[in-house]
Motif scaffolding. Structure first.
Motif, PDB file in Angstrom:
ATOM      1  N   VAL A  16     -24.272  59.946 -29.143  1.00  7.38           N
ATOM      2  CA  VAL A  16     -24.964  60.785 -30.127  1.00  7.38           C
ATOM      3  C   VAL A  16     -24.614  60.399 -31.563  1.00  7.38           C
ATOM      4  O   VAL A  16     -25.386  60.645 -32.483  1.00  7.38           O
ATOM      5  CB  VAL A  16     -24.699  62.295 -29.909  1.00  7.38           C
ATOM      6  CG1 VAL A  16     -25.235  62.745 -28.571  1.00  7.38           C
ATOM      7  CG2 VAL A  16     -23.216  62.621 -30.023  1.00  7.38           C
ATOM      8  N   GLU A  17     -23.456  59.776 -31.752  1.00 11.73           N
ATOM      9  CA  GLU A  17     -23.070  59.395 -33.110  1.00 11.73           C
ATOM     10  C   GLU A  17     -23.955  58.282 -33.657  1.00 11.73           C
ATOM     11  O   GLU A  17     -24.083  58.100 -34.859  1.00 11.73           O
ATOM     12  CB  GLU A  17     -21.591  58.947 -33.151  1.00 11.73           C
ATOM     13  CG  GLU A  17     -20.599  60.076 -32.926  1.00 11.73           C
ATOM     14  CD  GLU A  17     -20.837  61.276 -33.847  1.00 11.73           C
ATOM     15  OE1 GLU A  17     -21.075  61.055 -35.047  1.00 11.73           O
ATOM     16  OE2 GLU A  17     -20.790  62.417 -33.353  1.00 11.73           O
ATOM     17  N   CYS A  19     -27.228  57.911 -33.039  1.00 15.11           N
ATOM     18  CA  CYS A  19     -28.651  58.271 -33.116  1.00 15.11           C
ATOM     19  C   CYS A  19     -29.069  58.440 -34.574  1.00 15.11           C
ATOM     20  O   CYS A  19     -28.407  59.119 -35.350  1.00 15.11           O
ATOM     21  CB  CYS A  19     -28.903  59.566 -32.347  1.00 15.11           C
ATOM     22  SG  CYS A  19     -30.607  60.109 -32.441  1.00 15.11           S
ATOM     23  N   ASN A  20     -30.207  57.823 -34.937  1.00 13.60           N
ATOM     24  CA  ASN A  20     -30.717  57.925 -36.304  1.00 13.60           C
ATOM     25  C   ASN A  20     -31.881  58.911 -36.391  1.00 13.60           C
ATOM     26  O   ASN A  20     -32.521  59.039 -37.432  1.00 13.60           O
ATOM     27  CB  ASN A  20     -31.163  56.549 -36.808  1.00 13.60           C
ATOM     28  CG  ASN A  20     -32.243  55.942 -35.949  1.00 13.60           C
ATOM     29  OD1 ASN A  20     -32.213  56.076 -34.732  1.00 13.60           O
ATOM     30  ND2 ASN A  20     -33.210  55.285 -36.543  1.00 13.60           N
ATOM     31  N   ASP A  57     -26.351  68.264 -38.500  1.00 11.66           N
ATOM     32  CA  ASP A  57     -25.989  66.948 -37.950  1.00 11.66           C
ATOM     33  C   ASP A  57     -25.975  66.939 -36.415  1.00 11.66           C
ATOM     34  O   ASP A  57     -25.088  66.373 -35.790  1.00 11.66           O
ATOM     35  CB  ASP A  57     -24.628  66.465 -38.493  1.00 11.66           C
ATOM     36  CG  ASP A  57     -24.433  64.979 -38.227  1.00 11.66           C
ATOM     37  OD1 ASP A  57     -25.379  64.212 -38.460  1.00 11.66           O
ATOM     38  OD2 ASP A  57     -23.342  64.594 -37.753  1.00 11.66           O
ATOM     39  N   TYR A  59     -27.852  65.595 -33.211  1.00  8.55           N
ATOM     40  CA  TYR A  59     -28.812  64.622 -32.678  1.00  8.55           C
ATOM     41  C   TYR A  59     -28.456  64.424 -31.214  1.00  8.55           C
ATOM     42  O   TYR A  59     -27.477  63.760 -30.902  1.00  8.55           O
ATOM     43  CB  TYR A  59     -28.704  63.295 -33.431  1.00  8.55           C
ATOM     44  CG  TYR A  59     -29.131  63.393 -34.871  1.00  8.55           C
ATOM     45  CD1 TYR A  59     -30.418  63.042 -35.259  1.00  8.55           C
ATOM     46  CD2 TYR A  59     -28.252  63.854 -35.855  1.00  8.55           C
ATOM     47  CE1 TYR A  59     -30.828  63.137 -36.579  1.00  8.55           C
ATOM     48  CE2 TYR A  59     -28.651  63.960 -37.173  1.00  8.55           C
ATOM     49  CZ  TYR A  59     -29.934  63.604 -37.533  1.00  8.55           C
ATOM     50  OH  TYR A  59     -30.335  63.700 -38.837  1.00  8.55           O
ATOM     51  N   HIS A 132     -30.446  50.953 -32.265  1.00  3.42           N
ATOM     52  CA  HIS A 132     -29.128  51.358 -32.778  1.00  3.42           C
ATOM     53  C   HIS A 132     -28.126  51.597 -31.653  1.00  3.42           C
ATOM     54  O   HIS A 132     -27.010  52.039 -31.904  1.00  3.42           O
ATOM     55  CB  HIS A 132     -29.263  52.624 -33.626  1.00  3.42           C
ATOM     56  CG  HIS A 132     -30.011  52.361 -34.889  1.00  3.42           C
ATOM     57  ND1 HIS A 132     -29.442  51.742 -35.956  1.00  3.42           N
ATOM     58  CD2 HIS A 132     -31.312  52.562 -35.225  1.00  3.42           C
ATOM     59  CE1 HIS A 132     -30.350  51.596 -36.922  1.00  3.42           C
ATOM     60  NE2 HIS A 132     -31.488  52.084 -36.491  1.00  3.42           N
TER      61      HIS A 132
ATOM     62  N   THR B 294     -23.076  62.249 -44.245  1.00  2.00           N
ATOM     63  CA  THR B 294     -22.766  62.556 -42.856  1.00  2.00           C
ATOM     64  C   THR B 294     -23.326  61.495 -41.912  1.00  2.00           C
ATOM     65  O   THR B 294     -22.709  61.138 -40.921  1.00  2.00           O
ATOM     66  CB  THR B 294     -23.381  63.911 -42.443  1.00  2.00           C
ATOM     67  OG1 THR B 294     -23.507  64.718 -43.597  1.00  2.00           O
ATOM     68  CG2 THR B 294     -22.537  64.594 -41.413  1.00  2.00           C
ATOM     69  N   ARG B 295     -24.547  61.048 -42.204  1.00  2.20           N
ATOM     70  CA  ARG B 295     -25.211  60.148 -41.257  1.00  2.20           C
ATOM     71  C   ARG B 295     -26.359  59.425 -41.953  1.00  2.20           C
ATOM     72  O   ARG B 295     -27.008  59.987 -42.827  1.00  2.20           O
ATOM     73  CB  ARG B 295     -25.769  60.979 -40.089  1.00  2.20           C
ATOM     74  CG  ARG B 295     -26.385  60.183 -38.962  1.00  2.20           C
ATOM     75  CD  ARG B 295     -27.001  61.099 -37.911  1.00  2.20           C
ATOM     76  NE  ARG B 295     -26.020  61.911 -37.186  1.00  2.20           N
ATOM     77  CZ  ARG B 295     -25.654  61.715 -35.915  1.00  2.20           C
ATOM     78  NH1 ARG B 295     -26.191  60.750 -35.226  1.00  2.20           N
ATOM     79  NH2 ARG B 295     -24.771  62.508 -35.350  1.00  2.20           N
ATOM     80  N   LEU B 296     -26.594  58.203 -41.539  1.00  4.64           N
ATOM     81  CA  LEU B 296     -27.790  57.491 -42.003  1.00  4.64           C
ATOM     82  C   LEU B 296     -28.939  57.847 -41.065  1.00  4.64           C
ATOM     83  O   LEU B 296     -28.773  57.830 -39.842  1.00  4.64           O
ATOM     84  CB  LEU B 296     -27.551  55.981 -41.999  1.00  4.64           C
ATOM     85  CG  LEU B 296     -26.533  55.479 -43.032  1.00  4.64           C
ATOM     86  CD1 LEU B 296     -26.172  54.031 -42.764  1.00  4.64           C
ATOM     87  CD2 LEU B 296     -27.058  55.648 -44.448  1.00  4.64           C
ATOM     88  N   ILE B 297     -30.077  58.176 -41.632  1.00  6.86           N
ATOM     89  CA  ILE B 297     -31.161  58.680 -40.796  1.00  6.86           C
ATOM     90  C   ILE B 297     -32.497  57.998 -41.099  1.00  6.86           C
ATOM     91  O   ILE B 297     -32.659  57.362 -42.128  1.00  6.86           O
ATOM     92  CB  ILE B 297     -31.330  60.210 -40.960  1.00  6.86           C
ATOM     93  CG1 ILE B 297     -31.434  60.573 -42.443  1.00  6.86           C
ATOM     94  CG2 ILE B 297     -30.174  60.946 -40.309  1.00  6.86           C
ATOM     95  CD1 ILE B 297     -31.728  62.033 -42.689  1.00  6.86           C
ATOM     96  N   SER B 298     -33.447  58.203 -40.187  1.00 11.15           N
ATOM     97  CA  SER B 298     -34.727  57.510 -40.254  1.00 11.15           C
ATOM     98  C   SER B 298     -35.895  58.477 -40.295  1.00 11.15           C
ATOM     99  O   SER B 298     -35.766  59.645 -39.968  1.00 11.15           O
ATOM    100  CB  SER B 298     -34.900  56.635 -39.007  1.00 11.15           C
ATOM    101  OG  SER B 298     -33.823  55.750 -38.889  1.00 11.15           O
ATOM    102  N   THR B 305     -32.685  52.686 -41.383  1.00 12.11           N
ATOM    103  CA  THR B 305     -31.995  53.932 -41.737  1.00 12.11           C
ATOM    104  C   THR B 305     -31.883  54.004 -43.258  1.00 12.11           C
ATOM    105  O   THR B 305     -30.841  53.735 -43.824  1.00 12.11           O
ATOM    106  CB  THR B 305     -30.606  53.985 -41.093  1.00 12.11           C
ATOM    107  OG1 THR B 305     -29.969  52.713 -41.302  1.00 12.11           O
ATOM    108  CG2 THR B 305     -30.684  54.237 -39.611  1.00 12.11           C
TER     109      THR B 305
END
Lengths: 182, 668
Positions: A16-17, A19-20, A57, A59, A132, B294-298, B305
């Motif tokens: 899960v870490e 996942c974009n 956060d 996902y 990814h 926190t996170r790279l996202i799409s 990303t």
């Protein structure tokens, strides 16, 4: 003892870490299972669902598993690394308590088949489209004893006999087998 | 059966509360594709030049691109078109994210809003069920907050929400429409949405999108995916990191901001800090970004990303991408921690990340120079960062000086007077630009800045390298696998291009070559905007996976429209010309086609005149920039030239009809 059989276990490891949140997996799953193949797509028909809540956060890709005719008596919530996942979040069942893993128009249950295909796909399509590596396909061989299954049946039947008596169970089995044959 | 598109638009009359599902003409798709192309067609037909931006007759169109919702990777853009309150021209800002595909799955290609709702409302599109719902309880709420509240209220976590914040409600001229990790920000389209009384458009769709020739279409997608992987592993050598790879500039990923911070201007686009970047700044900024990101996202169906979730300490989480990382920081001469913090407020208020910082820096510059005084800033804190927060708040609430500043630097300067006009120095067609001030005229960029009607350089540039590599060997290396060029001649243009000497700027590339290059760059952006493709995988980066040679096949196999390169070129030219026609009809002329006076220190008036003359001719426009009768005929746009003739546009040489009053000052 029964004969030992070799069986391929297919699994998808979900990180899960990584996942974009793009939902390509949902899109391509629904496209692969369209008839004719890839002729349409619709994430609502997908056998993988991304539970996506960016502000918290979360996902979480989840695959459709077995159909469950009834909802659970109790439910649970997971809190992992400070993040609270929604009730039923990790559950793979297509069940009456929620609308995921059901065909949107007919309501019929959906189930992941690891993209069974002829010729076979190297990996399920969702894994192919996840560059990814949040989804990793794994295969392993396991030896299973057929006997185990027979024992299971025996245990089950014995408990039925205990509860309902031998005669009633035999009657029922006879009736069911007659109706199945006809 | 319609492929790729749904064949239906949703027409919403907000005044009467009427909603209709209207079938569209498939011939329009063939001629104008979708997205921007068909948006422009509708605006031309239904919004005559007399219509003011804040008139009920102005339309606000949310158009999904033609291939949105198909498996085409990265095709997820919503093209929002209307008449801008700031430029008084056609605005067509765009956003990625998840909204456009969801609209397609709900069964619509566009949502067309007209009229005005008496109360604040939101539109709830749930497949065939569409309702206008009360939003008075959401008045004043942040854009991100609104999306959350609506999802909870509807018990539909999968609904996609495009919402405005306070800035849109108060008709700030640079108000944006926010949608999770994306926003449509340029041209003040959020103000038009607020004027119409619409807080949000919420979509949930569970229907199928079909493609015409599935196997062929999927093979094309697979090729694109393989090429993306190849490009991720093989960045372009010898260019700055954000130009080496694919996607939007990778500002969320990259820590090295030497190039932006030392080459772009700080404050009100005034001050260059040539030696800004050092180890200490690098360490500090990396720490800031790492601690908040926190996170790279799409966006939907895209492996790039380009965005990130940002959680500034003590503030709610929001999402960001690209250059807004630096705009607030640089306008305020502050650090990254300040920039990422104030961007949280700005996102909730729903304002454009390019214009807003510049408007605030402009106000403070006027203050420092005595044009605005203490009386204009009652209660403003004395510290620099505090001032920016204070100004932002005044602007979005339209309180005091904020009411003037909310009209952007162009209109604010005219309202303030006392020489303030000279401080609104970084505009094109009344709209704030990137804070860039350079030395030597760049003929390619001159043409793009002057004639680009997207009003944003990042939405016009791309494909062709911004500067030549120093050695011929490097250039040869680059052209080796440069198959994206629409014509082999572009390779030669690059090979012969030198950083210095005879074949260097501003006289090389030659005027004719510049026309070719600009036309190619612009064409790719316009195609993207018709299809809904993200420019980050197509028109913006070097060597992208989508290009002139595979697009026709995508359209043919996806939408079932017989397409080849010539026909696609013609279609893109058709709606590009239609966009210009809409603006010409609203008074735009040659006088408006110019970059900011001080964009380059060394200007070449004769060369610039030749560039513009030649490019106009190349495009089929007359010396006023008006598409000629002949070129319109060739594009099947006789209806445009007929209208031009009826309005006497061909005989009116200076566009005297061009309006010079701000809609906001006329409201009372």
């Amino acid at each position: 003892m029964g004969e030992k059989k070799k069986k391929i276990i297919k699994s998808i490891k979900i990180d899960v870490e990584k996942c974009n949140g793009c939902r390509s997996c949902e899109m391509i799953c629904s496209a692969f299972h369209a008839t004719p193949k890839y002729s349409s797509n619709n994430p609502a028909r997908s056998r993988i669902r991304l539970i996506r809540d960016p502000l918290r956060d979360i996902y979480l890709p989840v695959y459709a598993g077995e159909y469950a005719p009834a909802e659970c008596m109790g439910r649970d919530k997971y809190v992992i690394a400070g993040k609270e996942y929604e009730e039923c979040g990790f559950c793979r069942a297509s069940c009456p308590s929620r609308d995921v893993f059901k065909e949107p128009d007919s309501g019929l249950p959906l189930k992941c088949d690891m993209c069974e295909d002829d010729p076979p796909q190297e990996k399920p399509l969702c894994v192919q489209w996840c560059i990814h590596d949040a989804l990793i396909y794994e295969e392993r061989e396991e030896e299973v004893e057929e006997e185990v299954k027979l024992e299971d049946v025996e245990v089950g039947l014995e408990s039925m006999i205990d509860k309902y008596g031998l005669e009633k169970v035999m009657d029922t089995v006879t009736r069911i087998s007659a109706s199945k044959k006809s | 059966m319609r492929y790729a598109e749904t064949g239906f638009n949703l027409e919403v009359d907000l005044t009467r509360g009427n909603i209709e599902r209207v079938e569209t003409d498939p011939r329009d798709t063939e001629l104008y594709l979708g997205g921007l192309g068909t948006n422009a067609k509708i605006l031309w037909e239904r919004v005559p030049p007399e219509v003011e931006p804040f008139s009920p007759e102005n339309l606000l169109i949310f158009g999904a691109g033609l291939l949105c919702g198909t498996p085409a990777i990265g095709c997820n853009r919503t093209i929002v078109s209307t008449i801008s309150p700031q430029t008084l021209l056609m605005a067509f800002s765009m956003m990625g994210g998840f909204w456009a595909p969801e609209l397609k799955y709900a069964g619509y290609d566009k949502v067309i809003l007209r009229g005005k709702s008496p109360n604040l409302v939101y539109l709830w599109i749930n497949n065939d069920k569409v309702e206008i719902r009360d939003a008075t309880h959401l008045k004043g709420r942040g854009a991100v907050e609104t999306a959350e509240l609506i999802r909870q209220e509807l018990k539909e976590p999968r609904a996609q929400v495009a919402a405005i914040g306070l800035a849109g409600e108060n008709r700030v001229y640079f108000a944006s429409i926010e949608q999770g990790r994306s926003s449509a920000s340029r041209g003040g389209i959020g103000a038009v949405m607020g004027d119409k009384g619409v807080k949000a458009i919420v979509v949930r769709g569970t229907k199928d999108i079909n493609v015409a020739r599935p196997a062929e279409f999927l093979a094309l997608c697979n090729e694109v995916m393989s090429y993306i992987k190849f490009r991720n592993e093989n960045p372009i050598p010898g260019v700055m990191p954000i130009l080496a790879g694919l996607g939007s500039p990778q500002e969320m990923k990259v820590h090295d901001e030497k190039w932006h911070t030392e080459n772009f201007m700080w404050g009100n686009s005034r001050v260059r800090q040539k030696d800004f970047w050092n180890e200490e700044v690098a360490r500090q900024w990396a720490e800031t970004l790492d601690s908040m990101r926190t996170r790279l996202i799409s966006c939907y169906n895209c492996p790039m990303t380009c965005g990130a979730t940002i959680s500034p300490p003590g503030l709610p989480t929001y999402m960001m991408k690209c250059f807004s990382k630096l705009t607030y920081t640089m306008a305020a001469f502050a650090d990254l921690e300040f920039g990422l913090g104030i961007a949280q407020s700005a996102t909730e208020y729903g304002v454009d990340g390019f214009s807003t910082p510049q408007v605030m820096a402009f106000a403070l510059e006027l203050y420092e120079n005595g044009i605005l005084t203490d009386d204009d800033f009652p209660g403003m804190p004395s510290d620099n960062e505090g001032r920016f927060y204070w100004l932002l708040d005044k602007i979005v609430r339209r309180e005091g000086i904020g009411d003037v500043l909310a009209n952007g630097t162009y209109w604010a300067a005219r309202q303030i007077g006392k020489g303030a006009e000279a401080y609104a120095h970084n505009n094109i067609k009344k709209h704030e630009q990137l804070p860039l001030k350079l030395s030597m005229l760049n003929p390619i960029y001159f043409l793009m800045y002057a004639t680009g009607e997207k009003i944003n350089i990042t939405q016009i540039e791309g494909q062709f390298p911004q500067a030549p590599w120093p050695t011929r060997e490097e250039r040869e290396e680059f052209v080796k696998d440069w198959f994206q060029v629409p014509d082999e001649k572009f390779k030669q243009y690059l090979l012969d291009w030198e950083p210095r000497g005879e074949k260097s700027m501003p006289f090389y590339p030659t005027v004719e070559m510049c026309c070719d290059i600009v036309d190619w760059q612009e064409k790719m952006h316009y195609i993207d905007d018709g299809l809904g493709m993200c420019s980050g995988l197509s028109s913006f980066p070097l060597k992208p996976p989508y290009h002139m040679h595979n697009y026709p096949a995508f359209i043919s196999s996806g939408a079932g429209i017989d397409m080849d390169e010539a026909k696609l070129t013609q279609a893109a030219k058709r709606y590009r010309t239609l966009v210009r026609a809409i603006n010409i009809r609203r008074g735009m002329r040659r006088k408006d086609d110019k970059p900011p006076e001080n964009h380059w220190k060394k200007r070449f008036p004769e060369l610039e005149k030749e560039l513009l003359d030649t490019y106009y001719k190349f495009k089929g426009w007359n010396d006023q920039g008006i598409p000629t009768k002949e070129s319109l005929h060739e594009l099947g746009l006789d209806y445009v030239s007929e209208d031009f003739e009826k309005r006497g546009i061909y005989s009116d040489n200076d566009g005297a009809s061009s309006k010079e009053t701000s809609p906001e000052t006329e409201k009372n």
